[in-house]
Enzyme design. Structure first.
Site, mmCIF file in Angstrom:
data_model
loop_
_atom_site.group_PDB
_atom_site.id
_atom_site.type_symbol
_atom_site.label_atom_id
_atom_site.label_comp_id
_atom_site.label_asym_id
_atom_site.label_seq_id
_atom_site.Cartn_x
_atom_site.Cartn_y
_atom_site.Cartn_z
ATOM 1 N N HIS A 418 0.833 -1.205 0.000
ATOM 2 C CA HIS A 418 0.000 0.000 0.000
ATOM 3 C C HIS A 418 0.865 1.252 0.000
ATOM 4 O O HIS A 418 0.624 2.190 -0.777
ATOM 5 C CB HIS A 418 -0.931 0.002 1.223
ATOM 6 C CG HIS A 418 -1.710 1.271 1.351
ATOM 7 N ND1 HIS A 418 -1.249 2.353 2.079
ATOM 8 C CD2 HIS A 418 -2.888 1.655 0.814
ATOM 9 C CE1 HIS A 418 -2.126 3.337 2.002
ATOM 10 N NE2 HIS A 418 -3.132 2.946 1.245
ATOM 11 N N CYS A 748 34.111 5.462 -24.130
ATOM 12 C CA CYS A 748 33.270 5.478 -22.937
ATOM 13 C C CYS A 748 34.064 6.126 -21.813
ATOM 14 O O CYS A 748 35.188 5.720 -21.525
ATOM 15 C CB CYS A 748 32.832 4.063 -22.555
ATOM 16 S SG CYS A 748 34.159 2.853 -22.445
#
Length: 800
Positions: A418, A748
């Protein structure tokens, strides 16, 4: 006009009946009628109608009572007083005789179908405004499980009707502008699935945190599903890759996470249900086997395709028969409503200390403020706006408080609890399932709650500096140079799926080993060399794995698979492990297998380990994991990259070891790249190109070894510069020689993110790709576009 029907079997309903029986019951009817051919099983049942509800309102002055109390609310009466008064009126009003008779007759038919005199049923509320794409009323009305016999059934129906006016339901309708008397309630009565003897859970047809649409996420716990939905347990979580489900020969299960599952809800001897401690033997055991996960995921995919939108389903397994069932389905209303072209990202701007507590991250934001520790919901004037709510577990009664919170921390619950569902809808960061948040975080403490670091949420002491950026992805320019991502953490990979990246240019295997495997691979294979303490720790970590090597392979494969799935079918370049010996030694059990080196940076690392006696078996496990991802899971977009390959002979030996482990370059589309980070890689680029399918420049190591500068030396920090002419010439030389050999070359590294001028150098050199951190992607994409617009740019000159 025909006679009033007060109950209708699910088999006669469809999704066009929302106004008659509510979204929940209409959906059960739709699946019963339309999806049986796809194998979807829905327990039989019936629904009361909106007409029956109107009859109830018309009797005994109920409608007048509701109108009077809502009028009081609008004049300033407290919500809790108004809600209590309306519910009392409903509970005091007996069901009309015609409705009682209709319910009991339909229950009798269910008894005949089940072969039981008084079958157990689930009694669920279904509002006629529920489960709509534009509003989510889920969880605001009551559900009663293990209801047996006529009297108990009628009582549960009455309580369902009253629950249309819970405080949270009244408040939600007020905020959403729904007329309270224009929303009717239907009661769904459905044969119980004996999940109390097995398990239950939920399934989302997208990743509930990021909205990534190519996966189905199944959560599972022992016993009835209420513990998962309410968030009282940390459930198992299984991630299934949708494209992999199309081929029955592939394994689409790309990630398995075992939750603690400390509690479970079962039938009570007297009454309906109760919650008990889960036996130790079940806590660390999976609730669903691979075949069962695939069955649930297959049903979820069929439901999503039928409805044409992402779905949120509840499933249950019958412990008597072993059969799986779908017991609810509704449209997913959080991620599917997000504006897909806007990316919100948060990041801490400093280096935090150790977290006070950790748990599952919900959302991707950061919140901070004073801790407000509560055992139960309080009046709003007692909860300060912007406080950090800390509690054991939440339920719908907490929602007014949750709306005022800057962040939420709970002891219990997982990503479908919840607290997770509501905080996701509110856009409030939450860390759930911390286990001991209420013990450690004290009332009034100033804390920062970070959900911006992957799937682990962390609570830090103090109000830490952070930044938040919003990027409109629709405004990013197109570029000829591919802009790719550097990723390390598999848990964060789905977070970036909306970025229009051209793939992953660098996925770091060592991060997955350090954070998900946690053990030195040789320690798994040679426990006889370990001290007793490390051996015990590894025994605990690998419990349930008779083959310790298989533990390494599974955990590593799942980490790689999450990253590869996040960009499918674009290429994902996975670099094999590039720890240095001092870093390997820090892994659990690593010390006996690593030498002490004076300079690990240029020592036994990268390719030199893979064929050596000291690590050859460990590299074989890496190869097995990569092969499982590519061949077992079907993620053939994975490109393997070898780091720190010093010589041509070393390249040949590594490729031979890979072939022995079933990774043969060129077979099944396998491409193998090499990191270009040693001057030898540049000097002999044509020769390396004969052995590898592409190059990726590691600018840090290339600069270090070209200039002879320790990249970690503070004294030499002013000398270390990727824009030094010697380094730039090496980059240009590699690009030219790679292209002459028909091989792509990329880079990279961090420097393009920080330095637009360096990005322009790379574009002018004609590199095929630049790979950067996700939070730098938008800026680098714009830098590349500006550089490409320069007439003399190498990107404009080269053939694509």
């Amino acid at each position: 006009m025909g006679p009033t029907r007060r109950t209708v079997p699910f088999a006669e309903l469809g999704r066009s009946d929302v106004g008659r029986v509510g979204g929940k019951n209409a959906s059960l009817g739709e699946m019963t009628n339309r999806l049986g051919a796809a194998g979807v099983r829905v327990p039989p049942g019936f629904a009361t109608t909106a007409e029956a509800y109107e009859e109830l309102l018309a009797g005994g002055g109920l409608r007048d009572s509701v109108e009077e109390q809502i009028g009081r609310l609008h004049r300033g009466a407290p919500l809790d007083e108004v809600g209590a008064a309306i519910r009392s009126s409903f509970l005091a009003q007996p069901l009309p005789p015609s409705l009682r008779e209709a319910v009991l007759t339909a229950y009798g038919r269910l008894a005949e179908e089940s072969g039981r005199e008084t079958p157990e049923v689930a009694v669920r509320s279904s509002a006629t405004a529920e489960d709509l794409p534009e509003a989510s009323f889920a969880g605001q009305q009551e559900t009663f499980l293990n209801v047996r016999g006529p009297d108990a059934l009628l009582e549960a129906c009455g309580r369902c009707y009253a629950s249309l006016f819970t405080d949270r339901a009244i408040d939600y309708r007020e905020r959403m502008g729904f007329d309270h008397l224009a929303v009717a309630l239907s009661v769904g009565v459905q044969l119980m699935v004996r999940a109390d003897l097995a398990g239950a859970g939920v399934a989302f047809t997208l990743d509930p945190e990021s909205g990534f649409p190519e996966v189905i996420v199944v959560s599972a716990a022992w016993g009835l599903g209420e513990t998962v939905v309410s968030g009282r347990v940390d459930p198992d979580e299984y991630t299934v890759f949708k494209p992999g489900m199309k081929d029955p020969a592939l394994d689409p299960l790309i990630d398995v996470r075992i939750g603690t599952k400390r509690l479970k809800t079962v039938y009570a001897d007297t009454g309906l249900t109760h919650t008990v401690d889960t036996p130790d033997a079940e806590r660390n055991r999976r609730v669903l086997a691979d075949a069962e996960i695939r069955e649930v995921a297959g049903w979820a995919a069929a439901v999503e395709e039928h409805y044409g939108c992402p779905m949120d389903l509840e499933w249950a397994k019958d412990g008597l028969t072993g059969d799986l069932w779908i017991v609810q389905a509704r449209p997913e209303t959080v991620q599917s409503r997000r504006r897909s072209t806007t990316l919100r990202s948060c990041s801490l701007t400093g280096v935090p200390g150790d977290p006070l507590v950790e748990g599952t991250a919900v959302g991707e934001a950061i919140g901070q403020g004073p801790v407000v520790a509560l055992d139960a919901p309080v009046d709003l004037d007692r909860f300060p706006q912007g406080g950090v709510l800390v509690t054991r577990v939440t339920d719908p009664d907490w929602e007014p408080v949750m709306k005022r919170a800057s962040a939420i921390v709970t002891d219990h619950g997982g990503r479908t609890s919840h607290a997770a569902i509501v905080s996701r809808e509110l856009g409030v960061p939450a860390v759930v399932g911390t286990a001991d948040g209420t013990r450690i975080l004290k009332d009034g403490d100033l804390v920062t709650v970070s959900c911006a670091e992957g799937d682990r949420g962390r609570v830090y002491e103090g109000l830490l500096a952070y930044e938040e950026t919003l990027t409109d992805l629709a405004d990013l320019p197109a570029t000829r140079t591919r802009v790719m991502l550097n990723l390390a953490d598999p848990s964060a990979a789905f977070r970036w799926w909306r970025l229009p990246a051209d793939g992953v240019g660098l996925a770091r295997l060592e991060f997955i080993v350090a954070h998900q495997v946690k053990v030195h691979p040789m320690a798994l294979l040679h426990p006889e060399r370990l001290d007793p303490s490390d051996r015990r720790a590894i025994d605990r970590l690998t419990e349930g794995y008779p083959d310790r090597g298989q533990y390494f392979v599974e955990r590593l494969a799942q980490g790689i698979a999450r990253i590869a799935a996040s960009r499918w079918p674009a290429p994902v370049v996975v670099r094999t492990s590039d720890f240095k010996t001092n870093e390997y030694a820090k892994l659990l059990g690593g010390r006996p297998f690593e030498p002490d080196e004076a300079n690990p940076m240029i020592g036994w690392r990268g390719a030199s380990r893979y064929y050596s006696d000291g690590y050859r078996e460990g590299f074989a496990l890496e190869c097995r994991a990569l092969r499982r991802v590519r061949e077992g899971m079907g993620l053939t977009n994975v490109v393997v990259m070898i780091p720190f390959c010093r010589t041509l002979g070393e390249a040949d030996r590594v490729l031979a070891v890979m072939a022995e482990e079933g990774l043969v370059r060129g077979e099944n589309g396998l491409r193998v790249y090499v990191m270009a980070e040693i001057p030898a890689n540049i000097i002999l680029a044509q020769d390396f190109a004969e052995r590898f399918d592409g190059f990726s420049i590691g600018s840090n190591d290339l600069t270090q070894l070209t200039l002879g500068v320790d990249r970690d030396s503070e004294a030499l920090a002013g000398v270390f510069d990727e824009r030094d002419p010697a380094v730039v010439r090496s980059i240009r030389t590699l690009a030219a020689r790679a292209h002459e050999a028909g091989r792509p070359a990329g880079l990279c590294g961090q420097r393009p993110s920080d330095d637009p001028a360096f990005t322009a150098i790379l574009v002018d050199a004609g590199l095929d790709s630049i790979s950067v951190a996700p939070d730098s992607f938008a800026a680098v994409k714009r830098h590349v576009a500006r550089a490409e617009a320069t007439p003399e740019s190498g990107a404009g000159r080269r053939e694509r």
